[in-house]
Design a protein around this motif. Structure first.
Motif, short mmCIF file in Angstrom:
data_model
loop_
_atom_site.label_atom_id
_atom_site.label_comp_id
_atom_site.label_asym_id
_atom_site.label_seq_id
_atom_site.Cartn_x
_atom_site.Cartn_y
_atom_site.Cartn_z
N ASP A 145 0.96 -1.15 -0.17
CA ASP A 145 -0.09 0.10 0.00
C ASP A 145 0.90 1.18 0.04
N THR A 146 2.08 1.09 -0.16
CA THR A 146 2.89 2.21 -0.29
C THR A 146 2.56 3.21 -1.53
N LYS A 147 2.35 4.51 -1.21
CA LYS A 147 2.03 5.62 -2.31
C LYS A 147 0.70 5.12 -2.91
N THR A 148 -0.12 4.46 -2.05
CA THR A 148 -1.76 4.42 -2.79
C THR A 148 -2.51 5.42 -2.23
N HIS A 149 -3.61 5.82 -2.68
CA HIS A 149 -4.68 6.53 -2.08
C HIS A 149 -5.21 5.93 -0.71
N ASN A 150 -6.08 6.79 -0.15
CA ASN A 150 -6.91 6.11 0.86
C ASN A 150 -7.58 5.02 0.75
N ASN A 151 -8.44 5.24 -0.48
CA ASN A 151 -9.45 4.22 -0.67
C ASN A 151 -8.76 3.02 -1.49
N ALA A 152 -7.77 2.74 -1.60
CA ALA A 152 -7.22 1.61 -2.62
C ALA A 152 -7.43 0.22 -1.91
N SER A 153 -7.60 0.27 -0.55
CA SER A 153 -7.71 -1.31 0.08
C SER A 153 -8.60 -0.76 1.32
N MET A 154 -9.19 -1.74 2.02
CA MET A 154 -10.40 -1.69 3.05
C MET A 154 -9.20 -1.50 4.28
N GLN A 155 -7.88 -2.02 4.29
CA GLN A 155 -7.03 -1.73 5.48
C GLN A 155 -6.51 -0.34 5.40
N ARG A 156 -6.25 0.17 4.16
CA ARG A 156 -5.82 1.48 4.04
C ARG A 156 -6.82 2.52 4.24
N LEU A 157 -8.12 2.24 3.83
CA LEU A 157 -9.04 3.13 4.27
C LEU A 157 -9.36 3.27 5.91
N THR A 158 -9.27 2.08 6.41
CA THR A 158 -9.43 2.02 7.73
C THR A 158 -8.28 2.85 8.57
N GLU A 159 -7.18 2.54 8.20
CA GLU A 159 -6.11 3.44 8.69
C GLU A 159 -6.37 4.73 8.54
N SER A 160 -6.44 5.37 7.45
CA SER A 160 -6.90 6.58 7.19
C SER A 160 -7.92 7.28 8.16
N PHE A 161 -9.02 6.42 8.28
CA PHE A 161 -10.20 6.93 9.07
C PHE A 161 -9.67 6.97 10.46
N VAL A 162 -8.96 6.04 11.20
CA VAL A 162 -8.60 5.99 12.33
C VAL A 162 -7.47 7.00 12.90
N THR A 163 -6.67 7.30 11.64
CA THR A 163 -5.66 8.57 11.87
C THR A 163 -6.10 9.86 11.87
N LYS A 164 -7.19 9.95 11.01
CA LYS A 164 -7.70 11.23 10.97
C LYS A 164 -8.60 11.41 12.28
#
Length: 492
Positions: free
Chosen positions: A317-336
């Motif tokens: 998931d390096t250099k991918t957008h926040n909606n690229a995967s379920m894990q990436r989206l969850t990480e972005s949501f929790v971080t924000k």
């Protein structure tokens, strides 16, 4: 026009500002030194007190749970990130000469090179391996550097849960400590022990790994498959080299993201094992997470202040957008959410501490375990549930294709075309299909394998174990039918 110094009859709009924490505070522990960092609003530490606090939390986690015995071999899974490298630093601190209370286990290090799955070049992979090898050599611990491609040479036994040593499990922690004191054994430095470096891999395995991840349609399924294969390789290495515990560097922030993403992926039945301190699903090898009380902020501050070296390795998931995967989206949501509400991660983490496994882990029957994650299969549900309705819908949508494919297999299964494929007695070697694995997987792993376009690209040991389980299940059904018919004949 607006006037800068305009008067409002003495009624100025005065807003009360929230006091911002500053470093002009004294340490909350020693009450004497000036604080150099603030972890939370009321937790300001000086340099020495923060180091003592960090080390104490690590040892308190191990001492509170008491799952690691003296002289037990423990494998440290280091990915090169700040959390796993901080865990390695804590083990070094605990085994050092200046440690007031030394750790009593025998450590080893393992690093899995995932560059083949992430599309890295050989030079980039070799650069990361060289940097980590230098760090591992300075520790004096035996280490294992393995490429992910080695999963294509794993034996089938890696997917068979094993029972732990009953004499070891029944012994109390106090008895183990007393035995350690009586023997007065000292932990060796590990310099003269075997160091295994299998960073080189065959081109065939590299090509097979590339085919596998190229056939996976979504990044969500790729990350889940990568995690599963990495766990299998670590588990096999621990068993072969006699390690009964494996330490993971999962922090509190990482576990909070993992908890929410696993719920979204349908892995709710295994949350207690995936996020708890210990995970005993494999039987003889137990996964422990001693860094689960640390936030990412604490780990980064500790690494920066005390020069804990870490190595950045690109992931899927390096250099991918926040909606690229379920894990990436969850990480972005929790971080924000954490940036606006600082108690978000701790609240999610404390919730994970209260989870308990609904399905028993004591059953070592392979048929009761998922083929990939080795958790208890959670698809045997009530017929009145929503999950059962989903399964019925899938079956109805696949009736016609299944009938045509069965007819095709029956026509080509042997030279005579007698349809012996329906009886299961034909030796026709056909490609592995999703339907062959579906009944052997939990709900979440079903979704992952469903996104694999070519299921026959999975490592051979998975297909072999699936065939063994299917054969064993078929034999049980035949024996049950024989016994039932025999009882009917006796009644007549």
């Amino acid at each position: 026009m607006c006037q800068v110094d305009e008067e409002y009859n003495g009624l100025e709009n005065i807003q009360e500002k929230t006091p911002v924490p500053t470093l002009n505070k004294t340490c909350v522990k020693c009450k004497g030194e000036t604080a150099v960092l603030i972890i939370r609003v009321s937790d300001a530490f000086c340099r020495s007190c923060f180091k003592e606090y960090f080390i104490h939390k690590f040892r308190a986690m191990l001492g509170k749970n008491r799952v690691i015995f003296p002289q037990e071999k423990v494998l440290l899974a280091v990915s090169g990130g700040s959390a796993s490298c901080a865990m390695l630093s804590q083990v070094q601190e605990g085994l050092g000469r200046e440690a007031p209370k030394k750790l009593r286990f025998v450590p080893g290090i393992i690093y899995i090179d995932e560059g083949g799955a992430c599309g890295l070049s050989s030079d980039e992979r070799q650069r990361s391996v060289t940097q980590l090898k230098k760090i591992f050599t300075e520790t004096g611990f035996p280490y294992f550097i393995l490429p992910l491609e080695q999963v294509f040479s794993l034996p089938t036994s890696v997917l068979v849960p094993r029972t732990s040593d009953p004499d070891r499990s029944d012994a109390s922690y106090k008895e183990a400590v007393d035995g350690f004191i009586r023997e007065k054994q000292e932990v060796t430095s590990g310099v003269d022990q075997l160091r295994l470096d299998d960073s080189a891999c065959s081109p065939e395995h590299t090509l097979s790994l590339h085919r596998l991840f190229s056939s996976i349609k979504t990044l969500t399924a790729k990350e889940d498959m990568l995690h599963t294969l990495r766990q299998h390789l670590i588990l096999h290495t621990a068993r072969v080299n006699g390690y009964s515990k494996v330490m993971m560097g999962d922090s509190c922030s990482r576990l909070a993201v993992k908890l929410l993403s696993n719920i979204a992926l349908g892995r709710g039945a295994a949350l207690a094992s995936d996020t708890g301190f210990s995970d005993a699903r494999y039987g003889d090898v137990v996964i422990v997470r001693p860094m689960r009380d640390y936030s990412s902020k604490e780990i980064i501050f500790y690494s920066r202040m005390f020069n804990v070296i870490s190595v950045f390795t690109p992931s899927l998931d390096t250099k991918t957008h926040n909606n690229a995967s379920m894990q990436r989206l969850t990480e972005s949501f929790v971080t924000k959410l954490q940036s606006d509400f600082p108690s978000t991660v701790s609240t999610i983490y404390r919730t994970s501490e209260k989870l308990r496994t609904a399905l028993p882990q004591q059953s070592q029957e392979p048929a009761s375990k998922c083929l990939l994650c080795l958790c208890a299969i959670d698809t045997n549900v009530d017929e009145a549930s929503a999950f059962h309705a989903t399964l019925v819908s899938e079956r109805l949508s696949q009736i016609k294709p299944q009938e045509s494919s069965d007819g095709l297999n029956a026509a080509r299964c042997c030279a005579e075309g007698q349809g012996c494929g329906s009886t299961g007695s034909c030796s026709y070697n056909r490609s592995l299909l999703y339907e062959d694995l579906k009944t052997l997987l939990c709900y979440s792993c079903r979704l992952t394998v469903k996104d694999v376009e070519a299921v026959n690209t999975l490592p051979p040991y998975i297909a072999t174990e699936a065939e063994k389980r299917e054969t064993r299940s078929r034999m049980k059904m035949q024996i049950s039918e024989y016994l039932l018919n025999d009882d009917d004949d006796d009644d007549e």
